[in-house]
Design a protein around this motif. Structure first.
Motif, mmCIF file in Angstrom:
data_model
loop_
_atom_site.group_PDB
_atom_site.id
_atom_site.type_symbol
_atom_site.label_atom_id
_atom_site.label_comp_id
_atom_site.label_asym_id
_atom_site.label_seq_id
_atom_site.Cartn_x
_atom_site.Cartn_y
_atom_site.Cartn_z
ATOM 1 N N THR A 191 -0.532 -14.268 51.254
ATOM 2 C CA THR A 191 0.187 -15.371 51.908
ATOM 3 C C THR A 191 -0.473 -16.671 51.444
ATOM 4 O O THR A 191 -1.210 -16.663 50.436
ATOM 5 C CB THR A 191 0.234 -15.238 53.450
ATOM 6 N N ASP A 192 -0.259 -17.761 52.182
ATOM 7 C CA ASP A 192 -0.800 -19.049 51.746
ATOM 8 C C ASP A 192 -2.327 -19.060 51.774
ATOM 9 O O ASP A 192 -2.950 -18.489 52.689
ATOM 10 C CB ASP A 192 -0.281 -20.147 52.682
ATOM 11 N N SER B 180 8.594 -14.075 55.692
ATOM 12 C CA SER B 180 7.750 -15.127 55.103
ATOM 13 C C SER B 180 8.130 -15.355 53.637
ATOM 14 O O SER B 180 8.677 -14.453 52.984
ATOM 15 C CB SER B 180 6.268 -14.746 55.199
ATOM 16 N N THR B 181 7.816 -16.524 53.128
ATOM 17 C CA THR B 181 8.111 -16.813 51.721
ATOM 18 C C THR B 181 7.253 -15.962 50.770
ATOM 19 O O THR B 181 7.758 -15.537 49.738
ATOM 20 C CB THR B 181 7.954 -18.319 51.406
ATOM 21 N N PRO B 182 5.969 -15.693 51.073
ATOM 22 C CA PRO B 182 5.199 -14.841 50.161
ATOM 23 C C PRO B 182 5.768 -13.420 50.040
ATOM 24 O O PRO B 182 5.794 -12.850 48.943
ATOM 25 C CB PRO B 182 3.798 -14.803 50.782
ATOM 26 N N ILE C 30 -4.120 -19.977 55.042
ATOM 27 C CA ILE C 30 -4.120 -18.926 56.076
ATOM 28 C C ILE C 30 -5.195 -17.896 55.745
ATOM 29 O O ILE C 30 -5.999 -17.497 56.599
ATOM 30 C CB ILE C 30 -2.738 -18.240 56.157
ATOM 31 N N LYS D 195 1.585 -20.456 65.562
ATOM 32 C CA LYS D 195 1.077 -19.095 65.422
ATOM 33 C C LYS D 195 -0.054 -18.916 66.436
ATOM 34 O O LYS D 195 -0.732 -19.887 66.802
ATOM 35 C CB LYS D 195 0.559 -18.861 63.998
ATOM 36 N N ARG E 241 16.069 -21.975 54.446
ATOM 37 C CA ARG E 241 15.812 -22.272 55.867
ATOM 38 C C ARG E 241 16.531 -23.540 56.302
ATOM 39 O O ARG E 241 16.955 -23.655 57.458
ATOM 40 C CB ARG E 241 14.301 -22.395 56.103
ATOM 41 N N ARG F 162 11.233 -17.737 63.453
ATOM 42 C CA ARG F 162 11.180 -19.180 63.608
ATOM 43 C C ARG F 162 12.554 -19.852 63.641
ATOM 44 O O ARG F 162 12.831 -20.652 64.553
ATOM 45 C CB ARG F 162 10.277 -19.787 62.514
ATOM 46 N N ALA G 138 3.985 -24.191 62.360
ATOM 47 C CA ALA G 138 3.393 -22.857 62.210
ATOM 48 C C ALA G 138 3.375 -22.403 60.755
ATOM 49 O O ALA G 138 4.107 -21.499 60.379
ATOM 50 C CB ALA G 138 4.167 -21.856 63.072
ATOM 51 N N SER G 139 2.587 -23.074 59.945
ATOM 52 C CA SER G 139 2.477 -22.751 58.503
ATOM 53 C C SER G 139 3.864 -22.476 57.919
ATOM 54 O O SER G 139 4.068 -21.507 57.207
ATOM 55 C CB SER G 139 1.517 -21.579 58.263
ATOM 56 N N TYR G 140 4.778 -23.386 58.231
ATOM 57 C CA TYR G 140 6.215 -23.169 58.025
ATOM 58 C C TYR G 140 6.679 -23.888 56.752
ATOM 59 O O TYR G 140 6.842 -25.115 56.758
ATOM 60 C CB TYR G 140 6.916 -23.735 59.256
ATOM 61 N N SER G 141 6.913 -23.138 55.701
ATOM 62 C CA SER G 141 7.311 -23.758 54.429
ATOM 63 C C SER G 141 8.746 -24.276 54.488
ATOM 64 O O SER G 141 9.646 -23.601 54.990
ATOM 65 C CB SER G 141 7.220 -22.749 53.287
ATOM 66 N N SER H 171 6.613 -15.411 61.997
ATOM 67 C CA SER H 171 7.326 -15.902 60.810
ATOM 68 C C SER H 171 8.819 -15.587 60.832
ATOM 69 O O SER H 171 9.643 -16.462 60.590
ATOM 70 C CB SER H 171 6.691 -15.319 59.550
ATOM 71 N N TYR I 251 0.090 -11.772 60.359
ATOM 72 C CA TYR I 251 -0.957 -11.618 59.344
ATOM 73 C C TYR I 251 -2.190 -10.889 59.860
ATOM 74 O O TYR I 251 -2.900 -10.249 59.083
ATOM 75 C CB TYR I 251 -1.316 -12.984 58.737
ATOM 76 N N TYR J 105 4.391 -27.456 53.910
ATOM 77 C CA TYR J 105 4.504 -27.198 55.343
ATOM 78 C C TYR J 105 5.274 -28.314 56.045
ATOM 79 O O TYR J 105 4.879 -29.482 55.988
ATOM 80 C CB TYR J 105 3.112 -27.109 55.989
HETATM 81 N N1 GLU Z 1 4.288 -20.640 54.504
HETATM 82 C C1 GLU Z 1 4.900 -19.354 54.419
HETATM 83 C C2 GLU Z 1 6.169 -19.272 55.224
HETATM 84 O O1 GLU Z 1 6.545 -20.195 55.879
HETATM 85 C C3 GLU Z 1 3.937 -18.237 54.803
HETATM 86 C C4 GLU Z 1 3.213 -18.440 56.075
HETATM 87 C C5 GLU Z 1 3.882 -17.892 57.286
HETATM 88 O O2 GLU Z 1 4.500 -16.820 57.216
HETATM 89 O O3 GLU Z 1 3.748 -18.517 58.333
HETATM 90 O O4 GLU Z 1 6.855 -18.270 55.208
#
Ligand code: GLU
Length: 280
Positions: A200-201, A161-163, A204, A48, A117, A95, A109-112, A92, A183, A228
């Motif tokens: 979000t997380d 994003s997951t949120p 972040i 990010k 996925r 990706r 990248a804060s990637y759940s 997001s 974000y 992550y």
């Molecule tokens: N960790 C979450 C996701 O992968 C939210 C953070 C983001 O969007 O990077 O979707």
């Protein structure tokens, strides 16, 4: 004569177009594997660009943050020096596509890690566990946690994003979700008053709160588990195993803790335990 020239020109244009296609954008690197890139001593890594403390490109074009440190360490263990990494912005929602297209070797990248996925990409890790949370303006007393997500409040999150998906799945009838591309756009919307909260997380949100010198605050407890991972091409077992080795080495030699403390750590009070790497 005239016709001939036009024809010749036309053929010339087609030939150039074909040559360009064959080259695949120059070096042919888009079809080369991560192992090939490592052999060449270079890597392209998605991060990010707008998440302070995590993945951030500053005004001088330097990259900073926890995810950046993880990326550099892993690249180093693969044999690629930091100055041979090309960082690419990985929003997001883009990706999986970026990995599948070969635009990046991997993404930090804060990637759940999620099952959905995993149908498209593979994940090394996890290297960190975060959780969905809420960020509001400091004067807000109405939103105190997930239980306040009622009464049609406006909530901002990011597409793909997951949120955002969690809000759609579980709170859609109680709140209004505003979805944007990244974000920092949500933070602007929160500051301007066009939304009531950003979700979000926690890690972040802590980065943005830290930048906002007391103007914004996290409320309530986290209400999901976000593991992550480092996303990479599906089926590339060799690179995944090597990245998992690198993550475990980073836990073991203290670099992981150090990287956290030097970046996002001071903004987020937490006990830090390395998660177990999942070599599925
Ligand atoms: N960790 C979450 C996701 O992968 C939210 C953070 C983001 O969007 O990077 O979707």
């Amino acid at each position: 004569m005239r016709i001939n020239r036009t024809l010749r020109l036309g053929i010339g244009v087609i030939a150039v177009a074909l040559a360009a296609t064959a080259c695949g954008g120059g070096s042919g690197s888009e079809t080369a594997s991560t192992a090939d890139h490592v052999k060449e001593g270079k890597l392209t890594i998605g991060i990010k660009f707008d998440q302070p403390g995590l993945g951030f490109r500053d005004k001088d074009g330097a990259y900073q943050g926890y995810d950046v440190e993880i990326a550099k360490y892993v690249a180093g263990k693969l044999g690629v020096q930091s100055d041979k990494i090309t960082f690419k912005e990985a929003p997001s929602a883009q990706r999986e596509t970026m990995i599948m297209n070969g635009e990046v070797d991997f993404i930090v990248a804060s990637y759940s890690i999620t099952d959905g996925r995993k149908e498209k990409v593979d994940f090394a890790g996890p290297y960190f566990v975060a959780g969905q949370a809420l960020l509001v303006k400091k004067e807000n007393t109405e939103i105190t946690g997930v239980e306040s997500l009622v009464g049609n409040k406006k909530l901002c999150s990011v597409k793909g994003s997951t949120p955002a998906q969690n809000v759609k799945d579980n709170y859609a009838k109680d709140v209004k979700l505003v979805e944007v591309d990244n974000y920092s756009q949500c933070i602007e919307a929160l500051r301007s008053g066009s939304v009531d909260a950003v979700t979000t997380d926690d890690i972040i949100l802590a980065g943005y709160a830290g930048q906002a010198s007391g103007e914004l605050k996290l409320v309530g407890n986290t209400f999901t588990v976000e593991k992550y991972g480092i996303g990479l091409k599906k089926g590339d077992q060799e690179t995944r195993a090597k990245i998992n080795d690198a993550i475990e080495a980073m836990f073991a030699d203290g670099s992981w803790q150090k990287a956290f403390e030097a970046t996002i750590g001071p903004l987020r009070d937490s006990t830090l335990t390395p998660p177990a790497v999942d070599r599925y």
